[in-house]
Scaffold this motif. Sequence first.
Motif, PDB file in Angstrom:
ATOM      1  N   GLY A   1       0.847  -1.028   0.164  1.00 44.93           N
ATOM      2  CA  GLY A   1      -0.017  -0.344  -0.121  1.00 44.93           C
ATOM      3  C   GLY A   1       0.964   1.168  -0.176  1.00 44.93           C
ATOM      4  O   GLY A   1       0.434   2.472   0.175  1.00 44.93           O
TER       5      GLY A   1
ATOM      6  N   LEU B   1      -2.899  -2.503  -7.545  1.00 41.81           N
ATOM      7  CA  LEU B   1      -4.897  -1.893  -7.194  1.00 41.81           C
ATOM      8  C   LEU B   1      -5.926  -2.893  -8.171  1.00 41.81           C
ATOM      9  O   LEU B   1      -6.818  -2.831  -7.603  1.00 41.81           O
TER      10      LEU B   1
ATOM     11  N   GLY C   1      -7.149  -5.484  -6.004  1.00 43.01           N
ATOM     12  CA  GLY C   1      -7.606  -4.698  -4.792  1.00 43.01           C
ATOM     13  C   GLY C   1      -8.776  -5.916  -4.237  1.00 43.01           C
ATOM     14  O   GLY C   1      -8.575  -5.704  -2.965  1.00 43.01           O
TER      15      GLY C   1
ATOM     16  N   ARG D   1     -10.499  -6.143   3.925  1.00 42.07           N
ATOM     17  CA  ARG D   1     -10.185  -5.127   4.678  1.00 42.07           C
ATOM     18  C   ARG D   1     -10.169  -4.899   6.008  1.00 42.07           C
ATOM     19  O   ARG D   1     -11.478  -5.683   5.882  1.00 42.07           O
TER      20      ARG D   1
ATOM     21  N   LEU E   1     -11.797  -0.581  -4.949  1.00 35.91           N
ATOM     22  CA  LEU E   1     -10.741  -1.420  -4.080  1.00 35.91           C
ATOM     23  C   LEU E   1     -10.033  -2.027  -5.494  1.00 35.91           C
ATOM     24  O   LEU E   1      -9.913  -2.963  -5.305  1.00 35.91           O
ATOM     25  N   ASP E   2      -9.502  -0.943  -6.539  1.00 34.74           N
ATOM     26  CA  ASP E   2      -9.083  -1.389  -7.750  1.00 34.74           C
ATOM     27  C   ASP E   2      -8.229   0.038  -7.779  1.00 34.74           C
ATOM     28  O   ASP E   2      -8.296   0.792  -7.370  1.00 34.74           O
TER      29      ASP E   2
END
Length: 267
Positions: A15, A99, A102, A107, A227-228
Amino acid sequence: MNSVIRATCGVDAEGRVTFGLPLPEPGSAHLLLKARPRKGVPAPAARRLPLEPSGDGRALAVLEPLPPLEEGRWDAFLVREPDAEPQQLAAGTLDLRVLVDGARLDRPSPVAVRIPYRALDGFLAVRAWLRPAHAETDRIGVADRTTTVTARLHGTELGEGAVVRLRGRGGGAERTVRPSTDGDGRGFGFTVGHAELVGGDGTDVRYWDVDVVPAADAAPVRVGRVLDDVADRKQSFVYPAVRTGGRLVRPYYTVDNDLSFEVTDPG
């Protein structure tokens, strides 16, 4: 007048976001990330990152995963001296390959996301989301009478009494749908009947925002896709509008990449 400086940017599997600038000897220069002003926020947040020579004619600045950035858009600047005027950085090569998938990793809470991107004016910026929990969409299937969505929760789990809620923007109208759930308490799917959104009961709502309420006493979690590697989905992920009851219904992503439905009149 300062010449345009083009910065590269890459994200690694942990990250970290690394910025590269063509500065062989950065001296006291640093990279400044500055949040764009938002309504009700008088003093936008800023993050200063030291620049270090990399040995290849560039200087590097690293944005670590923690502490997370506040939600919003952050513009990137070079500050050459402590009291110098910040110089906005143009976007060079962006390496966002890590990503792309992702959403495959679950998470924890809070869900913190950063996506570097090239703004419409060509400058370098970072899009950030920071939420206690998030429901990431996967497949969206639009049929004649229904739209079916699959999604996955991050930062929390589904419990007893979970529902998907569609709320009319700017009013009190509300629809609820019972989701189907996966065995792990995170994956779920739901189907929205278009006829429920077009005002057959006298309700005239143009926009419906989609949340999942993970349990009977839980706070709602916004459904969307962040989340990409796509910082802005609204114009690039466009779904068809379906005629229902004399009106048109379509799912769409908002400017915040959240999932909503729009109801319009034909023509």
